[in-house]
Design an enzyme around this catalytic site. Sequence first.
Site, PDB file in Angstrom:
ATOM      1  N   ASP A 483       0.758  -1.235   0.034  1.00  0.00           N
ATOM      2  CA  ASP A 483      -0.128  -0.176   0.028  1.00  0.00           C
ATOM      3  C   ASP A 483       0.799   1.050   0.080  1.00  0.00           C
ATOM      4  O   ASP A 483       0.249   2.414  -0.389  1.00  0.00           O
ATOM      5  CB  ASP A 483      -0.794   0.008   1.349  1.00  0.00           C
ATOM      6  CG  ASP A 483      -2.274  -0.391   1.048  1.00  0.00           C
ATOM      7  OD1 ASP A 483      -2.624  -0.267  -0.112  1.00  0.00           O
ATOM      8  OD2 ASP A 483      -2.600  -0.939   1.885  1.00  0.00           O
TER       9      ASP A 483
HETATM   10  C1  BGC Z   1       0.181   1.507   6.171  1.00  0.00           C
HETATM   11  C2  BGC Z   1       0.043   0.089   5.283  1.00  0.00           C
HETATM   12  C3  BGC Z   1      -1.459  -0.056   5.172  1.00  0.00           C
HETATM   13  C4  BGC Z   1      -2.099   1.388   4.865  1.00  0.00           C
HETATM   14  C5  BGC Z   1      -3.630   1.212   5.028  1.00  0.00           C
HETATM   15  C6  BGC Z   1      -0.504   2.702   5.600  1.00  0.00           C
HETATM   16  O1  BGC Z   1      -0.304   3.889   6.416  1.00  0.00           O
HETATM   17  O2  BGC Z   1       1.562   1.657   6.233  1.00  0.00           O
HETATM   18  O3  BGC Z   1       0.583  -1.021   5.968  1.00  0.00           O
HETATM   19  O4  BGC Z   1      -1.967  -0.908   4.353  1.00  0.00           O
HETATM   20  O5  BGC Z   1      -1.910   2.443   5.441  1.00  0.00           O
HETATM   21  O6  BGC Z   1      -4.385   2.344   4.480  1.00  0.00           O
HETATM   22  C1  NOJ Z   2      -1.637  -3.637   5.488  1.00  0.00           C
HETATM   23  C2  NOJ Z   2      -2.844  -3.786   4.556  1.00  0.00           C
HETATM   24  O1  NOJ Z   2      -4.065  -3.819   5.264  1.00  0.00           O
HETATM   25  C3  NOJ Z   2      -2.505  -4.624   3.496  1.00  0.00           C
HETATM   26  O2  NOJ Z   2      -3.926  -4.249   2.332  1.00  0.00           O
HETATM   27  C4  NOJ Z   2      -1.483  -4.344   2.737  1.00  0.00           C
HETATM   28  O3  NOJ Z   2      -1.203  -5.428   1.572  1.00  0.00           O
HETATM   29  C5  NOJ Z   2      -0.272  -4.107   3.609  1.00  0.00           C
HETATM   30  N1  NOJ Z   2      -0.616  -3.215   4.699  1.00  0.00           N
HETATM   31  C6  NOJ Z   2       1.018  -3.821   2.929  1.00  0.00           C
HETATM   32  O4  NOJ Z   2       0.844  -2.559   2.694  1.00  0.00           O
END
Ligand code: BGC
Ligand code: NOJ
Length: 807
Positions: A483
């Site tokens: 993400d």
């Molecule tokens: C986090 C990610 C997450 C995303 C969700 C980010 O700030 O680092 O792990 O998937 O937010 O919106």
């Molecule tokens: C947490 C999110 O929930 C997931 O959708 C994502 O793949 C991982 N972070 C990695 O960014």
Amino acid sequence: MKYGYFDDANKEYVITTPATPLPWINYLGSDGFYGLISNTCGGYCFYRDAKLQRITRYRYQNAPADMGGRCYYIYEDGASWSPSFLPAKTELDRYECRHGLGYSKFLGEKNGLSAELTCFVPLKADCEIHKLTLENKSDRKRSIHVFGAVEWCLWNALDDAINFQRNLNIGEVEVEDRAIYHKSEYRERRNHYAFYAVNAKTQGFDTDRESFLGQFRGWDAPFAVEQGACTGSVASGWAPIGAHEIAVELAPGEKTTLIFQLGYAENDPQNKFTEPGVINKEKAHALMARFQTEAQADAALSELAAYWDELLARFSLSSGDEKLDRMINIWNQYQCMITFNISRSASYFESGTGRGMGFRDSCQDILGFVHMIPDRARERILDLAAVQFEDGSTYHQYQPLTKRGNADVGTGFNDDPLWLVACAAAYIRETGDDGILLEAVPFDNEAGTEQPLMEHLRRSIHYTIEHLGPHGLPLIGRADWNDCLNLNCFSTIPGESFQTCSNYESGTAESVFIAAMFVRYGREYAELCRRQGETGEEAEVLSAVSRMEQAVLDHGWDGEWFLRAYDAFSQKIGSRENTEGQIFVEPQGFCTMAGIGGEAYGKKALAAVEQYLVGDYGVELLHPCYTSYHLELGEISSYPPGYKENGSVFCHNNNWVTLAYTALNMGSKAFDIYRRTCPAYQEDASFVHRTEPYVYCQTIAGRESARYGTAKNSWLTGTAAWAFVAVSQGILGIVPEFDGLRVEPCLPHHIEGYTVRREFRKTVYEITVRRGKSDEEKGMFIDGEKNSGSLIPLCTGRKTCRVEVVL
Ligand code: BGC
Ligand code: NOJ
């Protein structure tokens, strides 16, 4: 250093000190009413939606952490204590917290008086039961006052935390003998209310926080408790609470039990009042009647245990490795079910007011629980498909209560659509129910747009095919699985969401990871097409898959490992040509799992993983970490080195490395990676990790961080589902296929064999695997008969089927 131990016979983790590094929590509830509960009985509960229907209040980032929740005090002779240590903070003579499956039990003892508090949500009941048993272990008569208290949240948890100019005026309660009702906003558009009741005669009550706590005081030392008497306050506005006071006398050796109940009920709008302004309490009374006696509460607790036993029995393992068995038979499957219930919405790291159901998250979670609750998985898949748009893209999240996509986050994560294919295929493999493909599902929940699920899958696949970049690789959009790889974001404004802003729609940035997904799930979809007789579509997609494979080999290979992506200027990411972020884990795992480049590429890629990314606590996401903010990379470079997506051990993707090793038939390497993040094997590192040693967390700070080994974001992570897939399908090698169950173990050296009980399509498979001494012995035997190959054909109509595999 540890803070407790596993009690496998009772399927519990026993915490022996309240002073865990962080609150160590558990979840209550399985369908509607949910609670989060810590090892000091903190936390909160909600009905179906942690944001929109929050029942009790929680203070985020509170200091001290975790004050409040379910507050129990035992008052005697001017002093008081709590069975779960908090909130009273009085030193106990004995403390224990047992987190079990769907319940938590606290045992506190002080001055010869013991208190056992068991909290759970019964099956098919919208309430928490708090069963409190007091026992006088001393030889003198005891006169005590028990106080039980909860603080109501004014329903919408976000509004509750920000809109005080209104909220301090709307709090309303009703008090009845033994029950306190919370009815803020019930006078207008809410048809639901909550209540807090006890099954004994009460001595007093409070419903106004200020009267109960007193000035300058918190939940640790309420004024009423200090006085040994409630004040009888009736809240009007401000902060409504529910507090009961019960007087208890105990002769030496005597025991007594109180049943507290924290419930929720919804009324028909036509019938919500019994007289003007007065709640129709019929439903609450009915719910109370079900849990009046200790016997009723105990029966409900046994039903809950039976429910879990039944779910977990669908896959149970005996491998000779105690820790592996413990994870597979209890905690890993349990955590998978929690991700089914809660997705990414509410934990001690997720506020419950934010993300709701993640699209890719919920799709992946299905891989971990589809064998336990196939019917509910089916419904989930259809709900997910209904937040897809007509062009095949999807909302990134949806709200559990409304099941509608969250417009504020919107769409544009280009991996999302492919996960729908992954989970639909997993469901059909598990159940054989390809009828699901014919189910009519709308786009964006818009009535009139319904198309069969198969058409949704087609649009998912074609979305990728239609969104390719200059190298023939999929465009990444806002991000892919990672993400934080926001290659079109270019954000310079503090606080701007990396997830939603696209300041530079390059139409150029590409993802090798999505390419790998496309190869794997494109094949899966082609197989579904073949089975549906759609051979033209099958051929078209298979040729797109071949082109994609070639594109990865031509443009996605860096010489020693797979590249991660191309940025908006078509510059490589995850290449030795970069100074930071030279290698990323995700494409190494996923491309190898997808078989891209065969064994030769896979072995090289995994050797590079081993060389650059494997640390004591797992495989780090990238190396070297980004040391400064890169406008062209987005959130990934916003984290200090070693945290989150910037090079922590992101446990989720470690399982792809495990699966990649099993794809190459390297069992010991696979297991070695598995073990590094697996809670049961890491219990001794509890002091370093700080999070619960019975469940996976999302992230563990990497070697380049200032806090190497610190874990965060426990519970709600796709790690649970993928770890279960990695062990059950990769290492144990039991793979549900469209036409039967395949057993192709890839065991590490230390495991000689195993037995598994696996329910699959209404037959119980009793699978025994052992290593043979000679080649003649080898093979698969079904009820004693030699089978050709490793696929057990469906034992249709049979109750059990015995399978022996000699390796
Ligand atoms: C986090 C990610 C997450 C995303 C969700 C980010 O700030 O680092 O792990 O998937 O937010 O919106
Ligand atoms: C947490 C999110 O929930 C997931 O959708 C994502 O793949 C991982 N972070 C990695 O960014």
